[in-house]
Motif scaffolding. Structure first.
Motif, PDB file in Angstrom:
ATOM      1  N   VAL A   1       1.260  -0.535   8.816  1.00 25.41           N
ATOM      2  CA  VAL A   1       0.756  -2.051   7.999  1.00 25.41           C
ATOM      3  C   VAL A   1       1.256  -1.984   6.645  1.00 25.41           C
ATOM      4  O   VAL A   1       1.696  -3.031   6.011  1.00 25.41           O
ATOM      5  N   ALA A   2       1.229  -0.676   5.863  1.00 24.09           N
ATOM      6  CA  ALA A   2       1.580  -0.758   4.607  1.00 24.09           C
ATOM      7  C   ALA A   2       3.056  -0.554   4.269  1.00 24.09           C
ATOM      8  O   ALA A   2       3.685  -1.531   3.479  1.00 24.09           O
ATOM      9  N   HIS A   3       3.752  -0.343   5.447  1.00 21.84           N
ATOM     10  CA  HIS A   3       5.209  -0.364   5.061  1.00 21.84           C
ATOM     11  C   HIS A   3       5.652  -1.667   5.547  1.00 21.84           C
ATOM     12  O   HIS A   3       6.598  -2.329   4.889  1.00 21.84           O
ATOM     13  N   ALA A   4       5.062  -2.487   6.298  1.00 21.88           N
ATOM     14  CA  ALA A   4       5.407  -3.813   6.845  1.00 21.88           C
ATOM     15  C   ALA A   4       5.269  -4.704   5.480  1.00 21.88           C
ATOM     16  O   ALA A   4       6.118  -5.682   5.296  1.00 21.88           O
ATOM     17  N   LYS A   5       4.103  -4.364   4.825  1.00 27.49           N
ATOM     18  CA  LYS A   5       3.982  -5.181   3.756  1.00 27.49           C
ATOM     19  C   LYS A   5       4.884  -5.027   2.563  1.00 27.49           C
ATOM     20  O   LYS A   5       5.445  -5.841   1.891  1.00 27.49           O
ATOM     21  N   ALA A   6       5.273  -3.695   2.352  1.00 22.95           N
ATOM     22  CA  ALA A   6       5.873  -3.342   1.157  1.00 22.95           C
ATOM     23  C   ALA A   6       7.377  -3.488   1.204  1.00 22.95           C
ATOM     24  O   ALA A   6       8.128  -4.053   0.230  1.00 22.95           O
ATOM     25  N   LYS A   7       7.854  -3.292   2.562  1.00 25.53           N
ATOM     26  CA  LYS A   7       9.325  -3.485   2.831  1.00 25.53           C
ATOM     27  C   LYS A   7       9.693  -4.776   3.404  1.00 25.53           C
ATOM     28  O   LYS A   7      10.700  -4.984   3.137  1.00 25.53           O
ATOM     29  N   ASN A   8       8.749  -5.338   4.036  1.00 19.31           N
ATOM     30  CA  ASN A   8       9.205  -6.463   4.679  1.00 19.31           C
ATOM     31  C   ASN A   8       8.332  -7.938   4.272  1.00 19.31           C
ATOM     32  O   ASN A   8       8.679  -8.955   4.659  1.00 19.31           O
ATOM     33  N   ASP A   9       7.427  -7.713   3.462  1.00 20.58           N
ATOM     34  CA  ASP A   9       6.517  -8.533   3.128  1.00 20.58           C
ATOM     35  C   ASP A   9       5.885  -9.529   4.185  1.00 20.58           C
ATOM     36  O   ASP A   9       5.686 -10.522   4.237  1.00 20.58           O
ATOM     37  N   VAL A  10       5.386  -8.612   5.100  1.00 18.54           N
ATOM     38  CA  VAL A  10       4.875  -8.922   6.537  1.00 18.54           C
ATOM     39  C   VAL A  10       3.444  -8.512   6.539  1.00 18.54           C
ATOM     40  O   VAL A  10       2.936  -7.110   6.225  1.00 18.54           O
ATOM     41  N   ASP A  11       2.406  -9.030   6.721  1.00 16.76           N
ATOM     42  CA  ASP A  11       1.088  -8.917   7.102  1.00 16.76           C
ATOM     43  C   ASP A  11       0.833  -8.645   8.401  1.00 16.76           C
ATOM     44  O   ASP A  11       0.945  -9.311   9.278  1.00 16.76           O
ATOM     45  N   LEU A  12       0.455  -7.344   8.743  1.00 15.02           N
ATOM     46  CA  LEU A  12      -0.034  -7.164  10.040  1.00 15.02           C
ATOM     47  C   LEU A  12      -1.662  -6.959  10.273  1.00 15.02           C
ATOM     48  O   LEU A  12      -2.411  -6.329   9.272  1.00 15.02           O
ATOM     49  N   ASP A  13      -2.181  -7.518  11.325  1.00 16.17           N
ATOM     50  CA  ASP A  13      -3.925  -7.785  11.341  1.00 16.17           C
ATOM     51  C   ASP A  13      -4.151  -7.093  12.545  1.00 16.17           C
ATOM     52  O   ASP A  13      -5.310  -7.508  12.995  1.00 16.17           O
ATOM     53  N   PHE A  14      -3.282  -6.489  13.610  1.00 15.97           N
ATOM     54  CA  PHE A  14      -3.959  -5.813  14.810  1.00 15.97           C
ATOM     55  C   PHE A  14      -4.166  -6.918  15.584  1.00 15.97           C
ATOM     56  O   PHE A  14      -4.959  -6.825  16.844  1.00 15.97           O
ATOM     57  N   SER A  15      -3.422  -8.368  15.532  1.00 17.18           N
ATOM     58  CA  SER A  15      -3.695  -9.331  16.529  1.00 17.18           C
ATOM     59  C   SER A  15      -2.415  -9.438  17.401  1.00 17.18           C
ATOM     60  O   SER A  15      -1.359  -8.811  17.364  1.00 17.18           O
TER      61      SER A  15
END
Length: 135
Positions: free
Chosen positions: A13-27
């Motif tokens: 989740v942190a990598h997706a946000k930091a490197k790709n500006d993507v929010d992951l929410d377990f959906s």
């Protein structure tokens, strides 16, 4: 082997946000985002040649594979009797000896081989297997 799967998924989740500006929410929708992120690494796989690059890609596959597994468990598979189990040094989701799946292996294949190893298809099949609709 004591593995903190939540912590590993949180790293994805942190990598997706930091490197790709993507929010992951377990959906379920976030699984498509993971597929896109892993697709990015496939498209840039030549940037990861050599042992160090291969290790980076494997580590990404582990974190995102655990994220996929945690999402599958939260959405349905836990209720269907699945949980993490380490088999041959690799964490897999397993219900019993006949019902197991490896989201880490799927994430790694998605990085290495591209869209033909879609995370979405893997998850769709995992949900069907979890419901007992596909054997």
């Amino acid at each position: 082997m004591d593995i903190n799967y939540k912590q590993m998924a949180d790293r994805a989740v942190a990598h997706a946000k930091a490197k790709n500006d993507v929010d992951l929410d377990f959906s379920q929708e976030s699984l498509k985002k993971v597929d896109d992120i892993l697709g990015y690494y496939n498209e840039h796989i030549e940037d990861y040649s050599g042992e160090e690059g291969e290790n980076i890609l494997w580590n990404l596959a582990v974190y995102f594979g655990v994220y996929i597994g945690e999402t599958l468990l939260r959405l349905q598979l836990k209720d269907n009797g699945y949980d993490w189990l380490v088999v041959d040094s690799l964490p897999v989701l397993q219900k019993d000896e006949k019902n197991s799946m490896s989201p880490i292996t799927k994430a790694h294949k998605r990085i290495l081989y591209g869209a033909q190893d879609s995370v979405k298809s893997f998850c769709d099949i995992a949900f069907l297997i979890g419901k007992g609709e596909l054997i």
